[in-house]
Design a protein around this motif. Structure first.
Motif, mmCIF file in Angstrom:
data_model
loop_
_atom_site.group_PDB
_atom_site.id
_atom_site.type_symbol
_atom_site.label_atom_id
_atom_site.label_comp_id
_atom_site.label_asym_id
_atom_site.label_seq_id
_atom_site.Cartn_x
_atom_site.Cartn_y
_atom_site.Cartn_z
ATOM 1 N N LEU A 263 14.046 -43.066 -22.000
ATOM 2 C CA LEU A 263 13.385 -42.446 -23.146
ATOM 3 C C LEU A 263 12.004 -41.949 -22.740
ATOM 4 O O LEU A 263 11.388 -42.494 -21.818
ATOM 5 C CB LEU A 263 13.260 -43.468 -24.280
ATOM 6 C CG LEU A 263 14.577 -43.987 -24.848
ATOM 7 C CD1 LEU A 263 14.352 -45.215 -25.706
ATOM 8 C CD2 LEU A 263 15.270 -42.887 -25.641
ATOM 9 N N PRO A 264 11.477 -40.944 -23.426
ATOM 10 C CA PRO A 264 10.119 -40.468 -23.118
ATOM 11 C C PRO A 264 9.090 -41.583 -23.378
ATOM 12 O O PRO A 264 9.326 -42.469 -24.199
ATOM 13 C CB PRO A 264 9.905 -39.313 -24.095
ATOM 14 C CG PRO A 264 11.265 -38.906 -24.537
ATOM 15 C CD PRO A 264 12.113 -40.135 -24.464
ATOM 16 N N PRO A 265 7.947 -41.516 -22.707
ATOM 17 C CA PRO A 265 6.921 -42.552 -22.890
ATOM 18 C C PRO A 265 6.112 -42.344 -24.169
ATOM 19 O O PRO A 265 4.883 -42.272 -24.141
ATOM 20 C CB PRO A 265 6.058 -42.405 -21.639
ATOM 21 C CG PRO A 265 6.170 -40.964 -21.292
ATOM 22 C CD PRO A 265 7.574 -40.566 -21.669
ATOM 23 N N TRP A 266 6.785 -42.225 -25.283
ATOM 24 C CA TRP A 266 6.132 -41.979 -26.558
ATOM 25 C C TRP A 266 5.767 -43.293 -27.223
ATOM 26 O O TRP A 266 6.316 -44.353 -26.912
ATOM 27 C CB TRP A 266 7.042 -41.184 -27.489
ATOM 28 C CG TRP A 266 7.349 -39.802 -26.992
ATOM 29 C CD1 TRP A 266 6.660 -39.077 -26.058
ATOM 30 C CD2 TRP A 266 8.430 -38.977 -27.413
ATOM 31 N NE1 TRP A 266 7.235 -37.851 -25.879
ATOM 32 C CE2 TRP A 266 8.331 -37.752 -26.700
ATOM 33 C CE3 TRP A 266 9.467 -39.128 -28.311
ATOM 34 C CZ2 TRP A 266 9.225 -36.709 -26.875
ATOM 35 C CZ3 TRP A 266 10.362 -38.090 -28.491
ATOM 36 C CH2 TRP A 266 10.236 -36.888 -27.775
ATOM 37 N N ARG B 287 17.025 -37.971 -34.952
ATOM 38 C CA ARG B 287 16.628 -36.564 -34.966
ATOM 39 C C ARG B 287 15.508 -36.438 -33.956
ATOM 40 O O ARG B 287 14.717 -37.365 -33.786
ATOM 41 C CB ARG B 287 16.153 -36.149 -36.356
ATOM 42 C CG ARG B 287 17.247 -36.305 -37.408
ATOM 43 C CD ARG B 287 16.870 -35.728 -38.748
ATOM 44 N NE ARG B 287 15.609 -36.270 -39.254
ATOM 45 C CZ ARG B 287 14.960 -35.775 -40.311
ATOM 46 N NH1 ARG B 287 15.447 -34.733 -40.954
ATOM 47 N NH2 ARG B 287 13.854 -36.303 -40.728
ATOM 48 N N TYR B 288 15.423 -35.313 -33.300
ATOM 49 C CA TYR B 288 14.443 -35.200 -32.228
ATOM 50 C C TYR B 288 13.910 -33.779 -32.079
ATOM 51 O O TYR B 288 14.535 -32.805 -32.503
ATOM 52 C CB TYR B 288 15.050 -35.660 -30.901
ATOM 53 C CG TYR B 288 16.169 -34.759 -30.425
ATOM 54 C CD1 TYR B 288 15.924 -33.720 -29.537
ATOM 55 C CD2 TYR B 288 17.475 -34.951 -30.872
ATOM 56 C CE1 TYR B 288 16.941 -32.879 -29.109
ATOM 57 C CE2 TYR B 288 18.490 -34.119 -30.453
ATOM 58 C CZ TYR B 288 18.225 -33.081 -29.579
ATOM 59 O OH TYR B 288 19.228 -32.250 -29.170
ATOM 60 N N ALA B 289 12.750 -33.695 -31.474
ATOM 61 C CA ALA B 289 12.136 -32.443 -31.038
ATOM 62 C C ALA B 289 11.547 -32.753 -29.668
ATOM 63 O O ALA B 289 11.713 -33.871 -29.164
ATOM 64 C CB ALA B 289 11.061 -31.997 -32.017
ATOM 65 N N ASN B 290 10.846 -31.795 -29.069
ATOM 66 C CA ASN B 290 10.343 -32.055 -27.719
ATOM 67 C C ASN B 290 9.115 -32.957 -27.689
ATOM 68 O O ASN B 290 8.690 -33.396 -26.619
ATOM 69 C CB ASN B 290 10.068 -30.739 -26.979
ATOM 70 C CG ASN B 290 8.973 -29.930 -27.646
ATOM 71 O OD1 ASN B 290 8.575 -30.204 -28.766
ATOM 72 N ND2 ASN B 290 8.502 -28.910 -26.943
ATOM 73 N N ASP B 291 8.531 -33.282 -28.866
ATOM 74 C CA ASP B 291 7.358 -34.156 -28.872
ATOM 75 C C ASP B 291 7.433 -35.292 -29.899
ATOM 76 O O ASP B 291 6.479 -36.036 -30.069
ATOM 77 C CB ASP B 291 6.093 -33.344 -29.094
ATOM 78 C CG ASP B 291 6.069 -32.660 -30.462
ATOM 79 O OD1 ASP B 291 7.124 -32.614 -31.139
ATOM 80 O OD2 ASP B 291 4.985 -32.162 -30.838
ATOM 81 N N HIS B 292 8.560 -35.439 -30.570
ATOM 82 C CA HIS B 292 8.719 -36.552 -31.518
ATOM 83 C C HIS B 292 10.204 -36.780 -31.837
ATOM 84 O O HIS B 292 11.037 -35.908 -31.592
ATOM 85 C CB HIS B 292 7.928 -36.313 -32.807
ATOM 86 C CG HIS B 292 8.406 -35.154 -33.627
ATOM 87 N ND1 HIS B 292 8.130 -33.838 -33.309
ATOM 88 C CD2 HIS B 292 9.160 -35.112 -34.753
ATOM 89 C CE1 HIS B 292 8.672 -33.039 -34.205
ATOM 90 N NE2 HIS B 292 9.315 -33.787 -35.099
#
Length: 155
Positions: free
Chosen positions: A118-121, A81-86
């Motif tokens: 993937l984003p650098p989270w 599951r995803y959103a723009n910040d997690h």
């Protein structure tokens, strides 16, 4: 402190104990009584893993594409599951123990950040539970329901 079997003499001077030089009778223990437990402990088990990541905002399209690529590269992924910040990734891991399952989970995001774009989270949460605990939670109405539908979905 000396331990004795129930019904055996507790001290050396009590009648019924061995005389000096007398051999002690040996008893055997069935091999399965001691080794079966150790073998079971070394067999792989299934662990339910929930990995949570978070960071700066990224385009939803890019987050989805990255998670879909990760799922393609590693078909063991159950759902994301995803959103723009997690994002949250849930899957089953086969490992000898919790430490091994957690170690694999903690490496997953970082090791595949480049290949899956993937984003650098950073990892902000990790839950690893055994299969029995997972099913017990579901039966009692606690925890997240089994992932349905499987795949990559927005929150």
């Amino acid at each position: 402190m000396r331990r004795v079997r129930p019904g055996a003499a507790a001290s050396r001077g009590v009648a019924g104990s061995r005389a000096a030089g007398e051999e002690r009778a040996l008893t055997s223990v069935a091999a399965g009584d001691t080794y079966e437990v150790e073998q079971v402990r070394d067999l792989p088990r299934l662990w339910h893993v929930t990995l949570s990541v978070s960071g700066g905002e990224a385009p939803l399209k890019d987050v989805r594409r990255g998670l879909e690529q990760l799922a393609h590269d590693h078909p063991f992924l159950l759902t994301s599951r995803y959103a723009n910040d997690h994002a949250e990734i849930r899957y089953w891991e086969e490992a000898r123990d919790l430490h091994d399952a957690a170690a694999v989970a903690l490496r997953l995001w970082g090791e595949h950040r480049q290949t899956a774009k993937l984003p650098p989270w950073e990892i902000v949460g990790l839950e690893v539970i055994d299969r029995e605990t997972y099913h017990q939670r579901i039966a009692e109405g606690y925890g997240q329901l089994p992932a349905a539908p499987v795949g990559v979905h927005p929150f």
